[in-house]
Design a protein around this motif. Structure first.
Motif, PDB file in Angstrom:
ATOM      1  N   THR A  10       0.828  -1.209   0.000  1.00 28.48           N
ATOM      2  CA  THR A  10       0.000   0.000   0.000  1.00 28.48           C
ATOM      3  C   THR A  10       0.866   1.264   0.000  1.00 28.48           C
ATOM      4  O   THR A  10       0.673   2.149  -0.838  1.00 28.48           O
ATOM      5  CB  THR A  10      -0.927   0.010   1.235  1.00 28.48           C
ATOM      6  OG1 THR A  10      -1.624  -1.237   1.300  1.00 28.48           O
ATOM      7  CG2 THR A  10      -1.925   1.157   1.166  1.00 28.48           C
ATOM      8  N   ASN A  11       1.814   1.350   0.910  1.00 29.73           N
ATOM      9  CA  ASN A  11       2.501   2.624   1.148  1.00 29.73           C
ATOM     10  C   ASN A  11       3.676   2.894   0.204  1.00 29.73           C
ATOM     11  O   ASN A  11       4.008   4.057  -0.037  1.00 29.73           O
ATOM     12  CB  ASN A  11       3.034   2.682   2.588  1.00 29.73           C
ATOM     13  CG  ASN A  11       1.920   2.656   3.616  1.00 29.73           C
ATOM     14  OD1 ASN A  11       0.740   2.572   3.273  1.00 29.73           O
ATOM     15  ND2 ASN A  11       2.287   2.715   4.884  1.00 29.73           N
ATOM     16  N   ALA A  12       4.312   1.837  -0.306  1.00 30.91           N
ATOM     17  CA  ALA A  12       5.475   2.049  -1.187  1.00 30.91           C
ATOM     18  C   ALA A  12       5.161   1.679  -2.631  1.00 30.91           C
ATOM     19  O   ALA A  12       5.372   2.473  -3.546  1.00 30.91           O
ATOM     20  CB  ALA A  12       6.664   1.238  -0.672  1.00 30.91           C
ATOM     21  N   LEU A  13       4.622   0.451  -2.836  1.00 26.50           N
ATOM     22  CA  LEU A  13       4.299   0.043  -4.214  1.00 26.50           C
ATOM     23  C   LEU A  13       3.102   0.830  -4.753  1.00 26.50           C
ATOM     24  O   LEU A  13       3.085   1.193  -5.939  1.00 26.50           O
ATOM     25  CB  LEU A  13       4.019  -1.467  -4.252  1.00 26.50           C
ATOM     26  CG  LEU A  13       3.691  -2.050  -5.625  1.00 26.50           C
ATOM     27  CD1 LEU A  13       4.841  -1.853  -6.607  1.00 26.50           C
ATOM     28  CD2 LEU A  13       3.353  -3.540  -5.511  1.00 26.50           C
ATOM     29  N   GLY A  14       2.107   1.090  -3.900  1.00 23.99           N
ATOM     30  CA  GLY A  14       0.888   1.789  -4.346  1.00 23.99           C
ATOM     31  C   GLY A  14       1.200   3.110  -5.045  1.00 23.99           C
ATOM     32  O   GLY A  14       0.800   3.313  -6.206  1.00 23.99           O
TER      33      GLY A  14
ATOM     34  N   ALA B  49       8.738   9.136  10.213  1.00 26.35           N
ATOM     35  CA  ALA B  49       9.046   7.748  10.597  1.00 26.35           C
ATOM     36  C   ALA B  49       9.890   7.046   9.539  1.00 26.35           C
ATOM     37  O   ALA B  49      10.568   6.065   9.831  1.00 26.35           O
ATOM     38  CB  ALA B  49       7.748   6.977  10.817  1.00 26.35           C
ATOM     39  N   GLY B  50       9.872   7.568   8.311  1.00 23.96           N
ATOM     40  CA  GLY B  50      10.640   6.961   7.222  1.00 23.96           C
ATOM     41  C   GLY B  50      12.015   7.572   7.033  1.00 23.96           C
ATOM     42  O   GLY B  50      12.726   7.217   6.097  1.00 23.96           O
TER      43      GLY B  50
ATOM     44  N   TYR C   5       5.485   0.166   8.795  1.00 28.45           N
ATOM     45  CA  TYR C   5       5.117   1.518   8.343  1.00 28.45           C
ATOM     46  C   TYR C   5       6.375   2.348   8.065  1.00 28.45           C
ATOM     47  O   TYR C   5       6.513   2.968   7.005  1.00 28.45           O
ATOM     48  CB  TYR C   5       4.247   2.189   9.405  1.00 28.45           C
ATOM     49  CG  TYR C   5       3.843   3.614   9.083  1.00 28.45           C
ATOM     50  CD1 TYR C   5       2.794   3.879   8.218  1.00 28.45           C
ATOM     51  CD2 TYR C   5       4.502   4.693   9.672  1.00 28.45           C
ATOM     52  CE1 TYR C   5       2.417   5.191   7.923  1.00 28.45           C
ATOM     53  CE2 TYR C   5       4.132   6.001   9.389  1.00 28.45           C
ATOM     54  CZ  TYR C   5       3.090   6.248   8.519  1.00 28.45           C
ATOM     55  OH  TYR C   5       2.718   7.550   8.237  1.00 28.45           O
ATOM     56  N   SER C   6       7.320   2.345   9.017  1.00 27.48           N
ATOM     57  CA  SER C   6       8.528   3.169   8.869  1.00 27.48           C
ATOM     58  C   SER C   6       9.351   2.717   7.662  1.00 27.48           C
ATOM     59  O   SER C   6       9.834   3.548   6.876  1.00 27.48           O
ATOM     60  CB  SER C   6       9.378   3.090  10.141  1.00 27.48           C
ATOM     61  OG  SER C   6       8.641   3.589  11.238  1.00 27.48           O
ATOM     62  N   ILE C   7       9.502   1.399   7.492  1.00 27.57           N
ATOM     63  CA  ILE C   7      10.283   0.877   6.357  1.00 27.57           C
ATOM     64  C   ILE C   7       9.571   1.202   5.043  1.00 27.57           C
ATOM     65  O   ILE C   7      10.204   1.557   4.045  1.00 27.57           O
ATOM     66  CB  ILE C   7      10.528  -0.642   6.535  1.00 27.57           C
ATOM     67  CG1 ILE C   7      11.466  -0.867   7.732  1.00 27.57           C
ATOM     68  CG2 ILE C   7      11.108  -1.256   5.268  1.00 27.57           C
ATOM     69  CD1 ILE C   7      11.539  -2.317   8.220  1.00 27.57           C
ATOM     70  N   SER C   8       8.234   1.127   5.054  1.00 24.70           N
ATOM     71  CA  SER C   8       7.493   1.441   3.816  1.00 24.70           C
ATOM     72  C   SER C   8       7.675   2.906   3.423  1.00 24.70           C
ATOM     73  O   SER C   8       7.743   3.237   2.239  1.00 24.70           O
ATOM     74  CB  SER C   8       5.999   1.121   3.981  1.00 24.70           C
ATOM     75  OG  SER C   8       5.345   2.078   4.804  1.00 24.70           O
ATOM     76  N   LYS C   9       7.769   3.790   4.408  1.00 25.52           N
ATOM     77  CA  LYS C   9       7.936   5.218   4.089  1.00 25.52           C
ATOM     78  C   LYS C   9       9.382   5.501   3.649  1.00 25.52           C
ATOM     79  O   LYS C   9       9.614   6.361   2.796  1.00 25.52           O
ATOM     80  CB  LYS C   9       7.543   6.080   5.285  1.00 25.52           C
ATOM     81  CG  LYS C   9       6.037   6.043   5.594  1.00 25.52           C
ATOM     82  CD  LYS C   9       5.190   6.631   4.471  1.00 25.52           C
ATOM     83  CE  LYS C   9       3.746   6.830   4.899  1.00 25.52           C
ATOM     84  NZ  LYS C   9       2.920   7.444   3.852  1.00 25.52           N
ATOM     85  N   ALA C  10      10.367   4.768   4.217  1.00 25.40           N
ATOM     86  CA  ALA C  10      11.749   4.902   3.730  1.00 25.40           C
ATOM     87  C   ALA C  10      11.816   4.447   2.270  1.00 25.40           C
ATOM     88  O   ALA C  10      12.485   5.062   1.424  1.00 25.40           O
ATOM     89  CB  ALA C  10      12.704   4.085   4.599  1.00 25.40           C
ATOM     90  N   ALA C  11      11.082   3.369   1.951  1.00 24.75           N
ATOM     91  CA  ALA C  11      11.036   2.884   0.561  1.00 24.75           C
ATOM     92  C   ALA C  11      10.352   3.914  -0.338  1.00 24.75           C
ATOM     93  O   ALA C  11      10.784   4.149  -1.471  1.00 24.75           O
ATOM     94  CB  ALA C  11      10.307   1.542   0.498  1.00 24.75           C
ATOM     95  N   LEU C  12       9.291   4.550   0.176  1.00 27.11           N
ATOM     96  CA  LEU C  12       8.604   5.581  -0.611  1.00 27.11           C
ATOM     97  C   LEU C  12       9.555   6.748  -0.903  1.00 27.11           C
ATOM     98  O   LEU C  12       9.526   7.319  -2.003  1.00 27.11           O
ATOM     99  CB  LEU C  12       7.359   6.080   0.138  1.00 27.11           C
ATOM    100  CG  LEU C  12       6.590   7.219  -0.529  1.00 27.11           C
ATOM    101  CD1 LEU C  12       6.043   6.815  -1.898  1.00 27.11           C
ATOM    102  CD2 LEU C  12       5.451   7.699   0.371  1.00 27.11           C
ATOM    103  N   ASN C  13      10.405   7.076   0.054  1.00 30.89           N
ATOM    104  CA  ASN C  13      11.389   8.138  -0.187  1.00 30.89           C
ATOM    105  C   ASN C  13      12.330   7.749  -1.328  1.00 30.89           C
ATOM    106  O   ASN C  13      12.657   8.569  -2.196  1.00 30.89           O
ATOM    107  CB  ASN C  13      12.191   8.431   1.087  1.00 30.89           C
ATOM    108  CG  ASN C  13      11.353   9.133   2.142  1.00 30.89           C
ATOM    109  OD1 ASN C  13      10.205   9.500   1.884  1.00 30.89           O
ATOM    110  ND2 ASN C  13      11.913   9.312   3.323  1.00 30.89           N
TER     111      ASN C  13
ATOM    112  N   PRO D  90      16.838  15.956   5.985  1.00 28.63           N
ATOM    113  CA  PRO D  90      17.687  14.822   5.588  1.00 28.63           C
ATOM    114  C   PRO D  90      16.881  13.557   5.364  1.00 28.63           C
ATOM    115  O   PRO D  90      15.828  13.358   5.984  1.00 28.63           O
ATOM    116  CB  PRO D  90      18.634  14.639   6.789  1.00 28.63           C
ATOM    117  CG  PRO D  90      18.342  15.718   7.751  1.00 28.63           C
ATOM    118  CD  PRO D  90      17.079  16.404   7.360  1.00 28.63           C
ATOM    119  N   TRP D  91      17.406  12.693   4.506  1.00 31.16           N
ATOM    120  CA  TRP D  91      16.786  11.385   4.294  1.00 31.16           C
ATOM    121  C   TRP D  91      16.998  10.515   5.517  1.00 31.16           C
ATOM    122  O   TRP D  91      16.321   9.569   5.744  1.00 31.16           O
ATOM    123  CB  TRP D  91      17.395  10.678   3.069  1.00 31.16           C
ATOM    124  CG  TRP D  91      17.254  11.492   1.817  1.00 31.16           C
ATOM    125  CD1 TRP D  91      18.224  12.224   1.181  1.00 31.16           C
ATOM    126  CD2 TRP D  91      16.059  11.670   1.024  1.00 31.16           C
ATOM    127  NE1 TRP D  91      17.702  12.835   0.066  1.00 31.16           N
ATOM    128  CE2 TRP D  91      16.385  12.508  -0.055  1.00 31.16           C
ATOM    129  CE3 TRP D  91      14.745  11.201   1.141  1.00 31.16           C
ATOM    130  CZ2 TRP D  91      15.459  12.892  -1.027  1.00 31.16           C
ATOM    131  CZ3 TRP D  91      13.828  11.581   0.166  1.00 31.16           C
ATOM    132  CH2 TRP D  91      14.178  12.415  -0.891  1.00 31.16           C
TER     133      TRP D  91
END
Ligand code: NDP
Length: 226
Positions: free
Chosen positions: A107-111, A138-139, A151-159, A225-226
């Motif tokens: 949902t959060n990264a692939l979507g 959180a990412g 959730y945090s890992i998905s937002k890091a992936a979204l970045n 920062p990332w």
């Protein structure tokens, strides 16, 4: 010419406020929710907006929306990838449930990636294409804690998705945002920020002029920062 803008998860919370603000600035906004019903109820409160169901984790649903936008509106200038889920607050990474991890990543990264891929041809035809990915503090790997691991890992992936999309779409402004901790269904009633405060930098990035910054991570209109 007025922008045509899509806000995923515009049915409530931060996405609704972003959709309302963009409409207020003259955009024709497509508001989506996971059902036609949630999208329509929100859209009725936003002048000139259009409603459509969308499940960003489902390729068929994404393809159906893209085809509807092509036939009904014929163009897209702004994409706000706002929809997301938070399913693992209070859990430890040592006990992360694989199914929940997959749903969250899907949902959060692939979507947002699927939605951007499907709409890239329309965005590339715009004179000033903009993509805003709603991420989270959180990412941020540089300050990551043990909070909500999937959730945090998905937002890091979204970045990371944001950086790659910015390179792949050189004519577009492609950026991501940490809206801060906001009072919504996801953020809860104790959060310090209003939806207006949470939406502010998202709207700013969604209304950037051609030639504005791209490939960055922002909070309160400043690069972080990332
Ligand atoms: P809410 O939980 O209040 O709203 C979530 C929205 O996403 C709803 O419109 C929901 O639709 C939609 N949605 C959920 N799953 C899907 C899916 N599979 N496909 C399409 N739409 C979906 O969230 P917020 O407004 O709080 O958050 C918005 C964004 O801001 C998210 O990306 C979140 O991660 C981020 N964020 C939020 C923070 C906060 O404190 N609130 C902090 C940091 C980041 P429906 O109404 O139909 O269920």
């Amino acid at each position: 010419m007025d922008d045509v803008a899509l806000v995923t998860g515009g049915s409530r919370g931060i996405g609704f406020e972003v959709a309302r603000e963009l409409a207020h600035r003259g955009a024709i906004v497509i508001v989506t929710g996971t059902t036609e019903g949630t999208a329509r109820i929100a859209s009725e409160k936003i002048p000139r907006s259009r409603a459509h169901a969308l499940d960003i984790s489902d390729r068929r649903s994404v393809a159906a929306l893209a085809s509807w936008i092509r036939s009904e509106l014929g163009r897209l200038d702004v994409l706000v990838n706002n929809a997301a889920v938070l399913l693992d607050e209070g859990t430890s990474i040592l006990e992360t449930d694989p199914a929940l991890f997959e749903t969250t990543m899907r949902t959060n990264a692939l979507g947002p990636l699927l939605v951007t891929q499907a709409l890239a041809p329309l965005l590339e035809a715009s004179v000033n294409p903009r993509v805003v990915n709603v991420s989270s503090g959180a990412g941020q790997i540089s300050s990551m804690t043990s909070y909500a691991p999937a959730y945090s890992i998905s937002k890091a992936a979204l970045n990371a998705v944001t950086v790659m999309l910015a390179a792949a779409l050189p004519r577009a402004r492609v950026n991501c945002v940490d809206p801060g901790w906001v009072r919504t269904d996801m953020g809860g009633p104790g959060a310090p920020r209003s939806v207006a405060q949470g939406a502010d930098t998202i709207v700013w990035l969604a209304t950037l002029p051609a030639g504005g910054p791209t490939g960055g991570f922002y909070k309160d209109k400043k690069r972080i920062p990332w």
